[in-house]
Design a protein around this motif. Structure first.
Motif, PDB file in Angstrom:
ATOM      1  N   HIS A 155       7.703 -60.795 -34.743  1.00 33.16           N
ATOM      2  CA  HIS A 155       8.611 -59.638 -34.833  1.00 33.16           C
ATOM      3  C   HIS A 155       8.186 -58.790 -36.016  1.00 33.16           C
ATOM      4  O   HIS A 155       7.962 -59.328 -37.101  1.00 33.16           O
ATOM      5  CB  HIS A 155      10.054 -60.097 -35.013  1.00 33.16           C
ATOM      6  N   TRP A 156       8.118 -57.498 -35.790  1.00 32.97           N
ATOM      7  CA  TRP A 156       7.843 -56.602 -36.910  1.00 32.97           C
ATOM      8  C   TRP A 156       9.180 -56.006 -37.365  1.00 32.97           C
ATOM      9  O   TRP A 156       9.346 -54.797 -37.473  1.00 32.97           O
ATOM     10  CB  TRP A 156       6.835 -55.520 -36.495  1.00 32.97           C
ATOM     11  N   ASP A 157      10.142 -56.895 -37.585  1.00 38.42           N
ATOM     12  CA  ASP A 157      11.510 -56.475 -37.873  1.00 38.42           C
ATOM     13  C   ASP A 157      11.754 -56.464 -39.379  1.00 38.42           C
ATOM     14  O   ASP A 157      11.444 -57.432 -40.079  1.00 38.42           O
ATOM     15  CB  ASP A 157      12.502 -57.452 -37.221  1.00 38.42           C
ATOM     16  N   GLU A 164       9.416 -51.966 -36.999  1.00 38.95           N
ATOM     17  CA  GLU A 164       8.156 -51.223 -37.043  1.00 38.95           C
ATOM     18  C   GLU A 164       7.548 -51.237 -35.650  1.00 38.95           C
ATOM     19  O   GLU A 164       7.366 -52.301 -35.044  1.00 38.95           O
ATOM     20  CB  GLU A 164       7.208 -51.880 -38.058  1.00 38.95           C
ATOM     21  N   ARG A 165       7.258 -50.037 -35.143  1.00 39.24           N
ATOM     22  CA  ARG A 165       6.707 -49.881 -33.785  1.00 39.24           C
ATOM     23  C   ARG A 165       7.639 -50.458 -32.733  1.00 39.24           C
ATOM     24  O   ARG A 165       7.192 -50.979 -31.703  1.00 39.24           O
ATOM     25  CB  ARG A 165       5.325 -50.520 -33.663  1.00 39.24           C
ATOM     26  N   GLY A 166       8.921 -50.390 -33.004  1.00 42.40           N
ATOM     27  CA  GLY A 166       9.892 -50.899 -32.032  1.00 42.40           C
ATOM     28  C   GLY A 166      10.468 -49.748 -31.218  1.00 42.40           C
ATOM     29  O   GLY A 166      10.819 -48.698 -31.765  1.00 42.40           O
ATOM     30  N   ASN A 205       8.669 -58.645 -40.415  1.00 39.98           N
ATOM     31  CA  ASN A 205       7.518 -57.743 -40.350  1.00 39.98           C
ATOM     32  C   ASN A 205       6.344 -58.239 -41.205  1.00 39.98           C
ATOM     33  O   ASN A 205       6.546 -58.766 -42.299  1.00 39.98           O
ATOM     34  CB  ASN A 205       7.986 -56.369 -40.863  1.00 39.98           C
ATOM     35  N   VAL A 206       5.146 -58.017 -40.700  1.00 39.46           N
ATOM     36  CA  VAL A 206       3.950 -58.344 -41.492  1.00 39.46           C
ATOM     37  C   VAL A 206       3.851 -57.491 -42.752  1.00 39.46           C
ATOM     38  O   VAL A 206       3.276 -57.919 -43.752  1.00 39.46           O
ATOM     39  CB  VAL A 206       2.649 -58.199 -40.663  1.00 39.46           C
ATOM     40  N   ASN A 207       4.397 -56.284 -42.665  1.00 38.22           N
ATOM     41  CA  ASN A 207       4.543 -55.496 -43.894  1.00 38.22           C
ATOM     42  C   ASN A 207       5.805 -56.052 -44.547  1.00 38.22           C
ATOM     43  O   ASN A 207       6.915 -55.620 -44.284  1.00 38.22           O
ATOM     44  CB  ASN A 207       4.670 -54.012 -43.573  1.00 38.22           C
ATOM     45  N   VAL A 283       0.689 -64.045 -42.819  1.00 35.13           N
ATOM     46  CA  VAL A 283       0.401 -63.199 -43.980  1.00 35.13           C
ATOM     47  C   VAL A 283      -0.539 -62.049 -43.631  1.00 35.13           C
ATOM     48  O   VAL A 283      -1.616 -62.243 -43.071  1.00 35.13           O
ATOM     49  CB  VAL A 283      -0.247 -64.031 -45.123  1.00 35.13           C
ATOM     50  N   LYS A 284      -0.091 -60.864 -44.004  1.00 39.66           N
ATOM     51  CA  LYS A 284      -0.952 -59.685 -43.971  1.00 39.66           C
ATOM     52  C   LYS A 284      -1.268 -59.374 -45.420  1.00 39.66           C
ATOM     53  O   LYS A 284      -0.366 -59.066 -46.202  1.00 39.66           O
ATOM     54  CB  LYS A 284      -0.199 -58.514 -43.323  1.00 39.66           C
ATOM     55  N   ALA A 285      -2.525 -59.506 -45.778  1.00 40.15           N
ATOM     56  CA  ALA A 285      -2.883 -59.316 -47.177  1.00 40.15           C
ATOM     57  C   ALA A 285      -4.047 -58.348 -47.306  1.00 40.15           C
ATOM     58  O   ALA A 285      -4.953 -58.341 -46.463  1.00 40.15           O
ATOM     59  CB  ALA A 285      -3.265 -60.659 -47.800  1.00 40.15           C
ATOM     60  N   ALA A 322      -6.444 -61.168 -39.836  1.00 38.90           N
ATOM     61  CA  ALA A 322      -7.785 -60.617 -40.083  1.00 38.90           C
ATOM     62  C   ALA A 322      -7.793 -59.096 -39.954  1.00 38.90           C
ATOM     63  O   ALA A 322      -8.849 -58.479 -39.962  1.00 38.90           O
ATOM     64  CB  ALA A 322      -8.783 -61.219 -39.093  1.00 38.90           C
ATOM     65  N   PHE A 323      -6.615 -58.503 -39.833  1.00 41.03           N
ATOM     66  CA  PHE A 323      -6.546 -57.051 -39.650  1.00 41.03           C
ATOM     67  C   PHE A 323      -6.688 -56.365 -41.005  1.00 41.03           C
ATOM     68  O   PHE A 323      -5.715 -56.142 -41.711  1.00 41.03           O
ATOM     69  CB  PHE A 323      -5.211 -56.681 -38.987  1.00 41.03           C
ATOM     70  N   VAL A 324      -7.911 -56.096 -41.379  1.00 47.14           N
ATOM     71  CA  VAL A 324      -8.155 -55.456 -42.674  1.00 47.14           C
ATOM     72  C   VAL A 324      -9.124 -54.287 -42.494  1.00 47.14           C
ATOM     73  O   VAL A 324     -10.031 -54.345 -41.677  1.00 47.14           O
ATOM     74  CB  VAL A 324      -8.792 -56.453 -43.683  1.00 47.14           C
ATOM     75  N   MET A 383      -5.106 -65.641 -31.350  1.00 41.16           N
ATOM     76  CA  MET A 383      -5.078 -64.307 -30.739  1.00 41.16           C
ATOM     77  C   MET A 383      -3.816 -63.548 -31.129  1.00 41.16           C
ATOM     78  O   MET A 383      -2.731 -64.104 -31.122  1.00 41.16           O
ATOM     79  CB  MET A 383      -5.112 -64.465 -29.214  1.00 41.16           C
ATOM     80  N   GLU A 384      -3.988 -62.287 -31.460  1.00 43.48           N
ATOM     81  CA  GLU A 384      -2.815 -61.417 -31.658  1.00 43.48           C
ATOM     82  C   GLU A 384      -2.884 -60.284 -30.646  1.00 43.48           C
ATOM     83  O   GLU A 384      -3.758 -59.427 -30.710  1.00 43.48           O
ATOM     84  CB  GLU A 384      -2.785 -60.863 -33.091  1.00 43.48           C
ATOM     85  N   PHE A 385      -1.960 -60.307 -29.703  1.00 44.77           N
ATOM     86  CA  PHE A 385      -1.796 -59.187 -28.772  1.00 44.77           C
ATOM     87  C   PHE A 385      -0.582 -58.382 -29.212  1.00 44.77           C
ATOM     88  O   PHE A 385       0.263 -58.867 -29.954  1.00 44.77           O
ATOM     89  CB  PHE A 385      -1.538 -59.706 -27.353  1.00 44.77           C
ATOM     90  N   GLN A 389       4.424 -51.295 -27.150  1.00 50.05           N
ATOM     91  CA  GLN A 389       3.351 -50.424 -26.651  1.00 50.05           C
ATOM     92  C   GLN A 389       3.071 -49.267 -27.606  1.00 50.05           C
ATOM     93  O   GLN A 389       3.171 -48.098 -27.240  1.00 50.05           O
ATOM     94  CB  GLN A 389       3.719 -49.935 -25.253  1.00 50.05           C
ATOM     95  N   GLU A 390       2.701 -49.634 -28.828  1.00 52.69           N
ATOM     96  CA  GLU A 390       2.469 -48.618 -29.850  1.00 52.69           C
ATOM     97  C   GLU A 390       1.528 -47.515 -29.382  1.00 52.69           C
ATOM     98  O   GLU A 390       1.774 -46.335 -29.625  1.00 52.69           O
ATOM     99  CB  GLU A 390       1.906 -49.301 -31.108  1.00 52.69           C
ATOM    100  N   TYR A 391       0.453 -47.910 -28.744  1.00 52.86           N
ATOM    101  CA  TYR A 391      -0.567 -46.939 -28.330  1.00 52.86           C
ATOM    102  C   TYR A 391      -0.593 -46.754 -26.808  1.00 52.86           C
ATOM    103  O   TYR A 391      -1.521 -46.178 -26.268  1.00 52.86           O
ATOM    104  CB  TYR A 391      -1.953 -47.413 -28.775  1.00 52.86           C
TER     105      TYR A 391
HETATM  106  C1  BDP Z   1      -0.970 -51.013 -36.766  1.00 50.35           C
HETATM  107  C2  BDP Z   1       0.395 -50.430 -36.880  1.00 50.35           C
HETATM  108  C3  BDP Z   1       1.071 -50.748 -38.181  1.00 50.35           C
HETATM  109  C4  BDP Z   1       0.973 -52.236 -38.448  1.00 50.35           C
HETATM  110  C5  BDP Z   1      -0.482 -52.654 -38.427  1.00 50.35           C
HETATM  111  C6  BDP Z   1      -0.670 -54.145 -38.542  1.00 50.35           C
HETATM  112  O1  BDP Z   1       0.282 -49.036 -36.729  1.00 50.35           O
HETATM  113  O2  BDP Z   1       2.394 -50.324 -38.083  1.00 50.35           O
HETATM  114  O3  BDP Z   1       1.544 -52.557 -39.661  1.00 50.35           O
HETATM  115  O4  BDP Z   1      -1.043 -52.319 -37.199  1.00 50.35           O
HETATM  116  O5  BDP Z   1      -0.916 -54.764 -37.522  1.00 50.35           O
HETATM  117  O6  BDP Z   1      -1.242 -51.066 -35.413  1.00 50.35           O
HETATM  118  O7  BDP Z   1      -0.597 -54.692 -39.632  1.00 50.35           O
END
Ligand code: BDP
Length: 697
Positions: A155-157, A164-166, A205-207, A283-285, A322-324, A383-385, A389-391
């Motif tokens: 959840h990005w809550d 976020e993106r909800g 949320n990851v943020n 963790v998103k770092a 790994a989203f950096v 895997m992160e799907f 539907q942000e995009y």
């Molecule tokens: C992007 C989103 C952003 C997320 C980021 C993420 O736009 O809101 O925080 O990914 O996955 O797609 O960390």
């Protein structure tokens, strides 16, 4: 029908013959139970069967008659222990189940069993699914075990209930009234997840906000964990890397600093005092402004291992993302995650998983698989799907995502020779990992129907089903979901399944065809904005991704360009690096292609672009017609909702088509082929559109 019941509606079986046969084969129910999970299993069976069969199936404590359905574990039920199924049960593992017809004490029975109570509950949901989808009562044993261990929703809550993106309202977690008020939604949520095998949820949320790690919030988290536990769902939280400073009063969050390490140890001990089966951290770092170990010149492995060491005594895990990407990697954002993480392979503790998005950029409508899959054999990759539907048209578009998930899962990484598919990398079989995981960024909010768009529920459903068994086809999943959510009528199913299966291709066609990507509106990512070039970070600008100029369009990722292709195995690279063998769906992803380049269709690139945009938009009109033809099969409320949403989607498709073609034409300098109706607005019109109503970011 407002969608609140999801795929667990249990309407009366419409086919009366079939209903009669179900009634015959389910004459009594026996669920000898002594725990909360099996109580839920019994309740679910009683409730589901009475509604599907329109009769009260008697619950019994002793076996009295033929055609009794018995659900339980061998440990709890002597009858099952005597059933001679230990051999079969081996294959079911910790969470799997078995449904098998057996003669017990001279009576014909159907056994739903597993090695654990949760396995039995999964089996019960499977059995109910068979009835919901009009399948025969099994005459042969069914044995099913999940292929992936951690099957999760992220959840990005936020704690203030924004998501976020909800696109389905506010967060379902009401932090204000927790822990005392247990909303029925929490229970329904757990039940829906259990019905598709999801066994973990990251609440935040990851943020991340460190506040969730303070005692007042941990009590609330505990209340949710207590609700979810009997449904087999563990709770996870996002850990803000700078929490020791923000809520711990330390001067640093350096992962090698003793006070920092001590602080996390104490914090984790505290968490487990509330939630003894707490799952761990996500963790998103050092990504998009989030704090992380690199702030102290430490590596991602240093950061992850610090948390992993502290949580290991409790058998918790750390899921490190790994989203950096950073501004000092201006050439190609595509390459950074690989460059940062591959050198760390082998350095992570055994209780760390690396969570990788399906593609290297960011949840695009279509992306080649992430080059990290197959490139870190010593690290379990998860895997992160993205379900939300942000995009992909956000809350207004009908897009069934299973085909997107399958496209990635079935891609061959060739990491250990042909057949090393992404699915086999993440299920651990290619590199023999014990830990495996698949997560979906949740599309759930407090809307009455959970996900906003009635069809968006199918994406939540698909994630659960594929995490359980990634060999299921998109078609099977669509059909199951449609049968349970709408109707078992074959005429309905035929058209509605096709509608779902084509939907993702259609949105690719009218928004990002031929490998185009990230050309959507800045910030909110809604609608087209390929012209944007004024963002201070280069990789936030659509022009960075399409690179249109007078010679052509597309991102050269071959050796003459960014060489991101070098990150793939030679067998993959060779196919994509040659402009003539590159799959056209990825052409502009990997190549800068001349406008007059001859495509397989015989059209030149510019004509092909026009063809794709126009065909895509036309096909949305086709979706509207298909849906209209389904009116007789769908209740008025959901029918009207989807009709209205498809109308919005039609407008969006036209907007995408017109805006993109008018803009790209300023580079191609070629006319729109004569047989297309030209846009009725100018490029300037589309550029100046402001969207105060665009869903926030
Ligand atoms: C992007 C989103 C952003 C997320 C980021 C993420 O736009 O809101 O925080 O990914 O996955 O797609 O960390």
């Amino acid at each position: 029908e407002n969608g609140d019941d999801l795929w667990l509606r249990y309407p009366p079986v419409a086919d009366k013959m079939l209903q009669a046969s179900y009634r015959y084969h389910v004459s009594a129910l026996m669920v000898p139970s002594s725990d909360a999970t099996l109580n839920i299993a019994r309740q679910e069976l009683l409730n589901g069967l009475s509604r599907l069969l329109q009769t009260q199936v008697p619950a019994t404590a002793t076996l009295r008659q033929d055609e009794t359905v018995i659900a339980g574990t061998a440990q709890q039920c002597p009858l099952i222990a005597q059933a001679n199924i230990a051999g079969l049960l081996k294959a079911a593992g910790n969470e799997g189940f078995m449904i098998v017809p057996k003669i017990l004490q001279g009576k014909r029975c159907l056994l739903i069993s597993g090695n654990t109570s949760i396995g039995v509950l999964y089996g019960v949901f499977h059995f109910l699914r068979l009835l919901q989808t009009a399948q025969p009562i099994p005459v042969q044993p069914i044995i099913s075990a999940p292929k992936i261990q951690l099957r999760m929703l992220d959840h990005w809550d936020n704690l203030n209930r924004t998501v976020e993106r909800g696109y389905a309202g506010f967060s379902i977690w009401n932090w204000h009234t927790l822990p005392t008020y247990i909303d029925q939604r929490y229970i329904d949520y757990a039940r829906a997840n259990a019905s598709i095998g999801i066994n973990g949820t990251v609440l935040t949320n990851v943020n991340a906000n460190a506040t969730v790690l303070t005692p007042a919030y941990l009590e609330k988290v505990k209340a949710l964990a207590d609700v979810f536990r009997p449904y087999g769902i563990r709770v996870y939280l996002t850990a803000r890397f700078s929490a020791p400073m923000e809520i711990g009063g330390l001067a640093t969050a350096d992962p090698l600093n003793d006070s920092v390490r001590g602080w996390w140890k104490e914090k984790i001990k505290e968490i487990y005092s509330y939630i003894p089966d707490f799952g761990g951290f996500l963790v998103k770092a050092n990504s998009e402004g989030q704090p992380g170990p690199q702030d102290y010149h430490r590596t991602h492995a240093d950061g992850a291992n610090m948390l992993a060491d502290a949580i290991a005594p409790y058998k918790g895990i750390v899921i490190w993302r790994a989203f950096v990407y950073s501004h000092d990697n201006p050439i190609d954002r595509h390459k950074q995650a690989y460059d940062d993480f591959v050198p760390l392979d082998g350095q992570f503790r055994p209780n760390v998983l690396l969570q990788v998005k399906n593609g290297a950029i960011d949840f695009m409508p279509r992306e080649p698989f992430h080059p990290l899959f197959g490139a870190m054999p010593k690290t379990p990759l998860m895997m992160e799907f993205q379900l939300t539907q942000e995009y992909l048209g956000q809350g207004t578009s009908l897009v069934f995502l299973a085909p997107l998930f399958k496209e990635t899962l079935e891609s061959d990484t060739y990491s250990k020779g042909a057949g090393s598919t992404v699915a086999k990398v993440i299920d651990g079989s290619v590199d023999q990992h014990m830990l495996s995981g698949m997560a979906g960024v949740a599309n759930i909010g407090n809307d009455i129907n959970w996900c906003g768009h009635p069809f968006a529920q199918a994406n939540w459903y698909a994630l659960g089903r594929l995490a359980w068994d990634h060999t299921l086809s998109s078609e099977q999943i669509a059909e199951e979901w449609l049968r349970m959510t709408f109707s078992n009528e074959l005429t309905f199913l035929k058209s509605a399944t096709r509608l779902m299966l084509e939907s993702r291709d259609i949105i690719v066609q009218y928004s990002n065809p031929i490998g185009l990507h990230h050309i959507m509106g800045t910030g909110h990512h809604y609608g087209p904005a390929p012209w944007v070039n004024n963002q201070h970070r280069p990789e936030w600008n659509p022009v960075y991704y399409h690179k249109a100029d007078s010679t052509g369009i597309g991102f050269d990722r071959t050796a003459t360009g960014s060489n991101a292709l070098a990150q793939y195995q030679p067998a993959v690279r060779r196919q994509w690096e040659d402009i003539h063998t590159c799959d056209e769906k990825y052409l502009l992803w990997f190549h800068h292609v001349q406008w007059r380049f001859r495509m397989k269709s015989g059209r030149n690139l510019w004509e092909e672009l026009c063809y794709q945009y126009y065909t895509g938009a036309d096909r949305v009109t086709g979706m509207q017609h298909t849906w209209e033809s389904l009116r007789p099969f769908v209740d008025p409320q959901r029918f009207a909702q989807v009709t209205m949403l498809l109308k919005i989607q039609q407008q969006e498709a036209t907007w995408w088509r017109n805006a993109c073609l008018l803009y790209f034409r300023t580079f191609s300098h070629m006319p729109l082929p004569a047989d297309y109706t030209p846009p009725d607005k100018t490029l300037e019109y589309y550029k100046q559109l402001q969207f105060p109503f665009a869903p926030g970011n």
